[in-house]
Design a protein around this motif. Structure first.
Motif, PDB file in Angstrom:
ATOM      1  N   LEU A 280      60.701  37.080 -17.695  1.00 48.95           N
ATOM      2  CA  LEU A 280      59.348  36.934 -18.219  1.00 48.95           C
ATOM      3  C   LEU A 280      58.573  38.245 -18.208  1.00 48.95           C
ATOM      4  O   LEU A 280      57.847  38.559 -19.154  1.00 48.95           O
ATOM      5  CB  LEU A 280      58.596  35.866 -17.421  1.00 48.95           C
ATOM      6  N   GLU A 281      58.734  39.049 -17.143  1.00 50.39           N
ATOM      7  CA  GLU A 281      57.952  40.278 -17.053  1.00 50.39           C
ATOM      8  C   GLU A 281      58.429  41.346 -18.037  1.00 50.39           C
ATOM      9  O   GLU A 281      57.706  42.321 -18.282  1.00 50.39           O
ATOM     10  CB  GLU A 281      58.015  40.837 -15.632  1.00 50.39           C
ATOM     11  N   GLU A 282      59.622  41.158 -18.624  1.00 47.27           N
ATOM     12  CA  GLU A 282      60.130  42.128 -19.600  1.00 47.27           C
ATOM     13  C   GLU A 282      59.757  41.766 -21.030  1.00 47.27           C
ATOM     14  O   GLU A 282      60.093  42.504 -21.958  1.00 47.27           O
ATOM     15  CB  GLU A 282      61.651  42.252 -19.475  1.00 47.27           C
ATOM     16  N   LEU A 283      59.072  40.652 -21.217  1.00 43.26           N
ATOM     17  CA  LEU A 283      58.567  40.320 -22.546  1.00 43.26           C
ATOM     18  C   LEU A 283      57.397  41.231 -22.898  1.00 43.26           C
ATOM     19  O   LEU A 283      56.619  41.633 -22.022  1.00 43.26           O
ATOM     20  CB  LEU A 283      58.106  38.856 -22.591  1.00 43.26           C
ATOM     21  N   GLY A 284      57.264  41.548 -24.163  1.00 38.49           N
ATOM     22  CA  GLY A 284      56.105  42.319 -24.584  1.00 38.49           C
ATOM     23  C   GLY A 284      54.832  41.549 -24.322  1.00 38.49           C
ATOM     24  O   GLY A 284      54.770  40.334 -24.519  1.00 38.49           O
ATOM     25  N   GLY A 285      53.780  42.237 -23.852  1.00 35.11           N
ATOM     26  CA  GLY A 285      52.502  41.602 -23.610  1.00 35.11           C
ATOM     27  C   GLY A 285      52.418  40.809 -22.323  1.00 35.11           C
ATOM     28  O   GLY A 285      51.447  40.077 -22.107  1.00 35.11           O
ATOM     29  N   VAL A 286      53.416  40.942 -21.448  1.00 34.96           N
ATOM     30  CA  VAL A 286      53.429  40.218 -20.174  1.00 34.96           C
ATOM     31  C   VAL A 286      53.564  41.222 -19.038  1.00 34.96           C
ATOM     32  O   VAL A 286      54.394  42.129 -19.093  1.00 34.96           O
ATOM     33  CB  VAL A 286      54.580  39.195 -20.110  1.00 34.96           C
ATOM     34  N   GLU A 287      52.758  41.058 -18.022  1.00 33.07           N
ATOM     35  CA  GLU A 287      52.791  41.944 -16.863  1.00 33.07           C
ATOM     36  C   GLU A 287      52.907  41.119 -15.589  1.00 33.07           C
ATOM     37  O   GLU A 287      52.251  40.092 -15.441  1.00 33.07           O
ATOM     38  CB  GLU A 287      51.516  42.798 -16.814  1.00 33.07           C
TER      39      GLU A 287
ATOM     40  N   LEU B 193      51.727  36.316 -13.199  1.00 35.70           N
ATOM     41  CA  LEU B 193      51.879  36.936 -14.502  1.00 35.70           C
ATOM     42  C   LEU B 193      50.518  36.976 -15.196  1.00 35.70           C
ATOM     43  O   LEU B 193      49.691  36.091 -15.004  1.00 35.70           O
ATOM     44  CB  LEU B 193      52.856  36.143 -15.375  1.00 35.70           C
ATOM     45  N   ARG B 194      50.320  37.990 -16.011  1.00 39.20           N
ATOM     46  CA  ARG B 194      49.129  38.018 -16.862  1.00 39.20           C
ATOM     47  C   ARG B 194      49.516  38.585 -18.222  1.00 39.20           C
ATOM     48  O   ARG B 194      50.497  39.316 -18.358  1.00 39.20           O
ATOM     49  CB  ARG B 194      48.024  38.847 -16.228  1.00 39.20           C
ATOM     50  N   PHE B 195      48.723  38.229 -19.210  1.00 42.55           N
ATOM     51  CA  PHE B 195      48.975  38.685 -20.569  1.00 42.55           C
ATOM     52  C   PHE B 195      48.135  39.918 -20.840  1.00 42.55           C
ATOM     53  O   PHE B 195      46.924  39.929 -20.597  1.00 42.55           O
ATOM     54  CB  PHE B 195      48.658  37.577 -21.569  1.00 42.55           C
ATOM     55  N   THR B 196      48.791  40.951 -21.358  1.00 41.45           N
ATOM     56  CA  THR B 196      48.107  42.205 -21.655  1.00 41.45           C
ATOM     57  C   THR B 196      47.998  42.460 -23.157  1.00 41.45           C
ATOM     58  O   THR B 196      47.324  43.392 -23.583  1.00 41.45           O
ATOM     59  CB  THR B 196      48.843  43.379 -21.001  1.00 41.45           C
ATOM     60  N   GLY B 197      48.689  41.660 -23.936  1.00 39.37           N
ATOM     61  CA  GLY B 197      48.693  41.814 -25.382  1.00 39.37           C
ATOM     62  C   GLY B 197      49.485  40.686 -25.996  1.00 39.37           C
ATOM     63  O   GLY B 197      49.812  39.700 -25.325  1.00 39.37           O
ATOM     64  N   ARG B 198      49.787  40.812 -27.261  1.00 41.14           N
ATOM     65  CA  ARG B 198      50.539  39.762 -27.949  1.00 41.14           C
ATOM     66  C   ARG B 198      51.949  39.650 -27.360  1.00 41.14           C
ATOM     67  O   ARG B 198      52.661  40.648 -27.224  1.00 41.14           O
ATOM     68  CB  ARG B 198      50.623  40.058 -29.439  1.00 41.14           C
ATOM     69  N   ILE B 199      52.343  38.435 -27.031  1.00 39.55           N
ATOM     70  CA  ILE B 199      53.667  38.206 -26.451  1.00 39.55           C
ATOM     71  C   ILE B 199      54.735  38.422 -27.515  1.00 39.55           C
ATOM     72  O   ILE B 199      54.570  38.022 -28.680  1.00 39.55           O
ATOM     73  CB  ILE B 199      53.773  36.770 -25.904  1.00 39.55           C
ATOM     74  N   GLY B 200      55.831  39.051 -27.118  1.00 38.89           N
ATOM     75  CA  GLY B 200      56.939  39.254 -28.048  1.00 38.89           C
ATOM     76  C   GLY B 200      58.230  39.541 -27.306  1.00 38.89           C
ATOM     77  O   GLY B 200      58.213  39.928 -26.126  1.00 38.89           O
ATOM     78  N   LEU B 201      59.362  39.356 -27.976  1.00 41.35           N
ATOM     79  CA  LEU B 201      60.669  39.584 -27.340  1.00 41.35           C
ATOM     80  C   LEU B 201      60.956  41.064 -27.181  1.00 41.35           C
ATOM     81  O   LEU B 201      61.401  41.515 -26.123  1.00 41.35           O
ATOM     82  CB  LEU B 201      61.770  38.920 -28.169  1.00 41.35           C
ATOM     83  N   GLY B 202      60.714  41.825 -28.232  1.00 40.39           N
ATOM     84  CA  GLY B 202      60.988  43.261 -28.185  1.00 40.39           C
ATOM     85  C   GLY B 202      62.457  43.546 -27.915  1.00 40.39           C
ATOM     86  O   GLY B 202      63.341  42.712 -28.154  1.00 40.39           O
TER      87      GLY B 202
END
Length: 373
Positions: free
Chosen positions: A78-85, A106-115
């Motif tokens: 989960l922490e390696e998804l884009g927009g997740v910290e 966990l918190r969202f820092t931007g749009r979630i994405g797989l990257g």
């Protein structure tokens, strides 16, 4: 009876295995800076190759990497998804009945994405190690990406502007996981599992009460989770099996939720379009088999053999319970596995590697007796 060769198999596993001592030593050395990431990866590669051979020798029809490259079953993904910290914290919102894992939020820092997610490279490496032998990949359920910050962490959750409308968050979770399904498929994955502790929490009467007192509409959340899961599963190719494992906690042989499947059976078992459900049934904390009546035409993998303790279950007693489950699901749609993995976190459960493999062997012996595989 047919050999039941399609996944899930007559005897199967949830996914994780105890980390070998040298892998634990290498990970500790990496944390302290005594070895490089490349050196750690080399040890991981060697240990996974050895694990794969043991899995094959045990007769498993699909092998995993044992989650050897992870510290925890869910956060590493989960922490390696884009927009997740990930935020480390001493305030752990899940109360285990024994030792406590490291706290995290966990918190969202931007749009979630797989990257360019590292788990894709991990799976590609597993395929290279395994060759043509079938593989199984495990990742945390999409429910966990909402549950951790938005339900468990509701009191402190502060959504970014994009997610002021929660439906946008769920839409992005769907898109991200659909991308993951396609990406793993393109790498050769035909057996993918979503691991999920949210349903275990929603089975627990005490936890349900606490969430409701916090202002959480659990019925609404559960329906939204199933709608999200089903939307993701629309991206599943016809020759790919996607299953789920419902867990009540497994850290170092302990647990954090208790209760039968009744509160979620109609919504989850009757509504989610998974190919199969891996369900814990190793203790009376999971209740009886009656909720299985809600399952449509999917496979149910009965977790009747515990992965928490070394003592071996009595074969005849396990078979008697499988026969009991037949009252709700026909035998051709039942399978057998340990109730969970052996090492949901790098610390592992309270049994030895030999005892771990004895459990796997027990599952196989029972399955061969029941399904004549």
């Amino acid at each position: 009876m047919a050999a039941l060769k399609q996944p899930p198999y007559a005897y199967d596993i949830v996914g994780s295995f105890l980390r070998p001592a040298r892998l634990r030593k290498a990970r500790a050395a990496f944390v302290t800076g005594d070895i490089s990431h490349d050196e750690l990866t080399a040890v991981e590669d060697e240990c996974i190759a050895e694990l794969v051979e043991k899995e094959k020798a045990a007769g498993l029809r699909a092998v995993t990497d044992g989650e050897f490259r992870r510290a925890m079953w869910h956060l590493d993904f989960l922490e390696e998804l884009g927009g997740v910290e990930r935020i480390d914290t001493t305030d752990w919102s899940v109360e285990f009945k024994g030792p406590k894992p490291k706290g995290a939020q966990l918190r969202f820092t931007g749009r979630i994405g797989l990257g360019d997610h590292p788990f894709l490279a991990h799976y590609a490496k597993l395929r290279k190690i395994v060759g043509n032998y079938p593989t199984k990949m495990t990742i945390p359920s999409p429910s966990m990406l909402h549950l951790i910050p938005c339900v468990r962490g509701k009191a402190s959750f502060d959504p970014i502007e994009r997610y002021q409308d929660e439906q946008v968050l769920f839409d992005d979770i769907v898109a991200t996981y659909q991308d993951a399904v396609r990406a793993f498929y393109d790498l050769g994955c035909r057996y993918l599992q979503f691991d999920d502790t949210s349903w275990g929490e929603f089975c627990d009467v005490r936890k349900r009460r606490a969430y409701e007192e916090a202002g959480i509409d659990l019925d609404g959340v559960t329906r939204r989770y199933v709608a999200t899961i089903n939307a993701i599963l629309e991206a599943r190719p016809a020759d790919m099996a996607i299953t789920t494992h419902v867990c009540r906690g497994n850290f170092r042989s302990t647990w954090f939720s208790s209760g039968g499947y009744d509160p979620v059976a109609e919504v989850l078992l009757g509504g989610a379009n998974y190919d199969a459900f891996f369900l814990e049934y190793d203790t009376d904390r999971a209740g009886d088999f009656a909720p299985l009546a809600h399952v449509k035409d999917q496979i149910v993998v009965l977790g009747l053999v515990t992965s928490k303790f070394p003592e071996l279950e009595d074969e005849d007693s396990v078979i008697a319970r499988i026969r009991e489950a037949e009252s709700y699901v026909p035998l051709e749609r039942l399978r057998l596995s340990p109730q969970c993995g052996f090492s949901s976190t790098e610390e592992g459960n309270e049994l030895s590697e030999d005892e771990q493999w004895a459990k796997v062997a027990l599952v196989r012996r029972i399955a061969e007796r029941v399904w004549e595989t």
